[in-house]
Write a protein that holds these residues in place. Sequence first.
Motif, short mmCIF file in Angstrom:
data_model
loop_
_atom_site.label_atom_id
_atom_site.label_comp_id
_atom_site.label_asym_id
_atom_site.label_seq_id
_atom_site.Cartn_x
_atom_site.Cartn_y
_atom_site.Cartn_z
N HIS A 25 103.68 98.82 -101.76
CA HIS A 25 105.06 98.31 -101.90
C HIS A 25 105.02 97.00 -102.68
N PRO A 26 105.84 96.92 -103.72
CA PRO A 26 105.78 95.74 -104.59
C PRO A 26 105.97 94.42 -103.84
N ALA A 27 106.76 94.43 -102.79
CA ALA A 27 106.96 93.19 -102.03
C ALA A 27 105.64 92.74 -101.43
N VAL A 29 102.61 93.50 -102.54
CA VAL A 29 101.76 93.04 -103.64
C VAL A 29 102.17 91.61 -104.00
N ALA A 30 103.47 91.37 -104.05
CA ALA A 30 103.99 90.04 -104.38
C ALA A 30 103.54 89.01 -103.35
N GLU A 33 99.99 88.17 -104.08
CA GLU A 33 99.91 87.34 -105.28
C GLU A 33 100.38 85.92 -105.00
N PRO A 51 112.76 88.31 -102.82
CA PRO A 51 114.17 88.68 -102.89
C PRO A 51 114.58 89.58 -101.73
N LEU A 52 114.11 89.24 -100.56
CA LEU A 52 114.39 90.09 -99.38
C LEU A 52 114.77 89.21 -98.21
N THR B 4 113.18 101.27 -101.92
CA THR B 4 112.46 100.08 -102.37
C THR B 4 113.19 99.37 -103.51
N LYS B 5 113.24 98.04 -103.42
CA LYS B 5 113.94 97.24 -104.43
C LYS B 5 113.05 96.94 -105.63
N HIS B 8 113.30 93.99 -108.41
CA HIS B 8 113.15 92.57 -108.12
C HIS B 8 111.73 92.08 -108.32
N PHE B 9 110.84 92.96 -108.70
CA PHE B 9 109.45 92.55 -108.79
C PHE B 9 108.92 92.69 -110.22
N GLN B 13 103.35 94.07 -110.45
CA GLN B 13 103.51 94.30 -109.01
C GLN B 13 103.94 95.74 -108.74
N ASN B 14 104.88 96.20 -109.54
CA ASN B 14 105.35 97.58 -109.35
C ASN B 14 104.27 98.60 -109.72
#
Lengths: 110, 110
Positions: A25-27, A29-30, A33, A51-52, B4-5, B8-9, B13-14
């Motif tokens: 999930h990109p969040a 991964v973010a 990072e 952004p959540l 999934t948003k 925003h990434f 990341q995606n």
Amino acid sequence: MGATKTDHFTETQNQIAVLAKALGHPARVAIIEYLMSVDSCICGDIVNVLPLAQPTVSQHLKELKNAGLIKGNIEGNAICYCIDQNALETLKSYFSVISTSLMKKKYSCC
Amino acid sequence: MGATKTDHFTETQNQIAVLAKALGHPARVAIIEYLMSVDSCICGDIVNVLPLAQPTVSQHLKELKNAGLIKGNIEGNAICYCIDQNALETLKSYFSVISTSLMKKKYSCC
DNA sequence: AAACTATATCGTAATATTGCAATATAAAAA
DNA sequence: TTTTTATATTGCAATATTACGATATAGTTT
């Protein structure tokens, strides 16, 4: 049924899957990072960077922690999160072995 | 909501999340390992190697393909699947950078 | 103590994933 | 051309994930 058949696979396969899933999930991964970008582990902040909403971030942190990718220590008022070096090392080694092995084979029939 | 948003990434990341998610199931890790274990790409066999029904395996293969981790070519009767070297290289690099960077920092406050 | 701050948990809605039986498709073998 | 073989698709049930508002918890500050 929707329930993964964990018991049919090897220890390694399950371990890699758990770590990979946590990063799926990109969040998340973010989050990794961001933890990388700050020099030491950081208390707070993470919510403001993503952004959540706060409960959503908290949930993602929990999943990263359950998978073993991050560690968290209570630091007074806040909680101090940081990356678990071992988990990242595991992923690094795993993909290094595969990728290097692939290159040696120079296998490319597709 | 359950969606999934993605927007925003960052691109990276995606991308990492997509690849990681695809490997977030032991069956799919097992498929990659099996494709590694045979020297060239292999047509068939995969179903017999996994403890899952044929439609389930087919679905997992589809997900790996969608994520860009494997490629598939129709080879007469069967289909020839093989690992996409680029995707594995991407994962290798990503985790190498992080892991190496972590080691340099020797950061371990938790 | 009261107010504030940081984080977790609960409850719940929307959506996605996992797994498989049944069925479809399409090439190969008989 | 019928049968066999290899794989995909459909449909569906069980479960998991994602997201967030509301609320709880617990330390800090005032």
